[in-house]
Every structure is written in C-alpha cells, then in structure tokens.
Design a protein around this motif. Sequence first.
Motif, PDB file in Angstrom:
ATOM      1  N   THR A  37     -19.886  46.137  27.465  1.00 47.18           N
ATOM      2  CA  THR A  37     -18.766  45.652  28.091  1.00 47.18           C
ATOM      3  C   THR A  37     -17.670  44.814  27.378  1.00 47.18           C
ATOM      4  O   THR A  37     -18.224  43.647  26.986  1.00 47.18           O
ATOM      5  N   PRO A  38     -16.376  45.091  27.257  1.00 51.82           N
ATOM      6  CA  PRO A  38     -15.571  44.313  26.577  1.00 51.82           C
ATOM      7  C   PRO A  38     -15.381  42.750  26.859  1.00 51.82           C
ATOM      8  O   PRO A  38     -15.274  41.764  26.244  1.00 51.82           O
ATOM      9  N   GLU A  39     -15.213  42.398  28.237  1.00 51.13           N
ATOM     10  CA  GLU A  39     -15.341  41.313  28.951  1.00 51.13           C
ATOM     11  C   GLU A  39     -16.726  41.103  29.652  1.00 51.13           C
ATOM     12  O   GLU A  39     -17.159  41.924  30.086  1.00 51.13           O
ATOM     13  N   TYR A  91     -11.031  50.919  29.381  1.00 48.86           N
ATOM     14  CA  TYR A  91     -11.252  49.565  29.699  1.00 48.86           C
ATOM     15  C   TYR A  91      -9.905  48.661  29.516  1.00 48.86           C
ATOM     16  O   TYR A  91      -9.246  48.667  28.326  1.00 48.86           O
ATOM     17  N   GLU A  92      -9.470  48.236  30.705  1.00 49.11           N
ATOM     18  CA  GLU A  92      -8.421  47.266  30.539  1.00 49.11           C
ATOM     19  C   GLU A  92      -8.617  45.735  30.702  1.00 49.11           C
ATOM     20  O   GLU A  92      -9.165  45.362  31.791  1.00 49.11           O
ATOM     21  N   ARG A  93      -8.514  45.128  29.702  1.00 44.34           N
ATOM     22  CA  ARG A  93      -8.715  43.605  29.595  1.00 44.34           C
ATOM     23  C   ARG A  93      -7.795  43.026  30.409  1.00 44.34           C
ATOM     24  O   ARG A  93      -6.425  43.303  30.555  1.00 44.34           O
ATOM     25  N   GLY A  94      -8.359  42.048  31.043  1.00 46.81           N
ATOM     26  CA  GLY A  94      -7.684  41.181  31.794  1.00 46.81           C
ATOM     27  C   GLY A  94      -7.148  41.659  33.171  1.00 46.81           C
ATOM     28  O   GLY A  94      -6.115  41.145  33.803  1.00 46.81           O
ATOM     29  N   GLY A 148     -10.164  39.363  34.055  1.00 47.78           N
ATOM     30  CA  GLY A 148     -10.636  39.140  32.804  1.00 47.78           C
ATOM     31  C   GLY A 148     -12.419  39.105  33.151  1.00 47.78           C
ATOM     32  O   GLY A 148     -13.017  38.647  32.238  1.00 47.78           O
TER      33      GLY A 148
END
Length: 248
Positions: free
Chosen positions: A88-90, A63-66, A140
């Motif tokens: 999910t991180p975001e 997972y790629e933030r932003g 994001g």
Amino acid sequence: MLVREVGRTVATYAWTGAASFAAVGLHAVAGDAVDLARETRRWARGLERIWSLELSVEGLEHYERGASTVLVANHQSYVDVVALLLVTPEMPVFLAKRELERVPFFGRAMKSRGDVFIDRARHDAATSTIERAARSIRPGAPLLVFPEGTRADAPRIGRFKKGAFHLAQLAHASLQPVGIRGSLEAWPRGSAVPRGGPVHVAFGPRIPADEVQAIPLDPLIARVRAEVSRLSGLPLGEEERGSPRASA
C-alpha cells in the motif's frame, strides 16, 4: 521440514517481539509517526523474508494519495497483513479484533500506530468503535478493514459485515476494493507456520465518497464484494451470494 518450521516459528516470534518493543520505545521517546511507519514496514519486510513470500501488486494507478479512504480486502491468512503493509503506497491503519490489543508489546505497538480495536462479541461496543474509527480517518492514512470478519477457511469470498461501509459513509470517505490471491496457500488455516510462495495484491478502482453516500448500503456491499471477488480471482461463497451480513 520440521527444523525449517521450528526455525520460522522462532524467528517470527523473536522478530515480532523485538520490532514491537522497538516501536513502543520509539513512540514513547519521540512520538514520531513517520518513524513509526518506517518501523512497521521494517517489521513487515522482515516477515516477508522469514516467511519466503513472493509479493506482487497491480492496480496502484487506482490509489489516490492524500485521500480519506477505507480499503476493503478479503482475508485468508496472517500473510494478508504483511502484504498490505508492504504494497500500500501509504501506511494503512487497521480495524482489528480486540484480542490483539492484549498481546504484550505487539498490542501496544498497534495502538501507538493508531490501529482501532473492535470487540466483535459485543454489538453495542462494536457500533461505538465504528463511530470512533470513522472520526479517526484522515487524508493520507487509509483505514484497512477485512469485512469478512475473520480469516477464510476456504478459497472463496465470505459474507461481508456492514461495519466498513458504515465507516465510509460516516466519515464521508471513498471505498477502495482490494483483492488478495495466494495468501491461503502461503499460510493455510490450521497450519502453525507459513509455507511461503507467491502472493498477489490487486487494487481496484475507488468508489468516490459522494457515490458511497448515494448508494444504499446493501447494493454498495454487494458491488464491493463482487469487485473483491474479481480482483482476487476467488468465487463468492455460493450460500452467501447477495446476502450481506446484518451485524457490524
């Protein structure tokens, strides 16, 4: 057993109503997206406890933030929504069926969050919604789509509609396959209340935006569907292998 089922049902509706009312009020007063995301996760954590879910996750290194991302996941039960909101991180926003917009307070809370509603019965309206959703994707705030279009009635991966993939191409966004295992057992279709138990979410490698643009639509759908099958541990529907659905 009956007492527990009634208790879970009452607790689910009461907690969802209270959380939705609070979220709508918060948005009306403060308009604070960070707080609204926090309230959404608080609602999901409450349901995790009420439903006795045991969540686990893997593949978060993919997972790629932003990034501008469309998450594509299989859909077996309402449990999927709660699981994805929590792991999910975001905070994701959803491409959701139009019927949910009409649920008192809950629909308003979803709209305040930025969730996009699609009318599956009207192809022209669905196409317009997909174009609008593509414009709303921003870094994001991943857009989460269940491309099967409805909850599965068996432990398998159904045909994928094309909307999520049109979205990613229109928005020049990456695609990230997500596989969910155990949610059908946690809440079988036709059951009034969840049974609880283990639910596992697996994030697969992202397909970068440039690659999404370069791959023809049908091979792209087949590739993502096969990856969701691998991640979830669920087989592809035999009658549907290699046959992406043509509608949005």
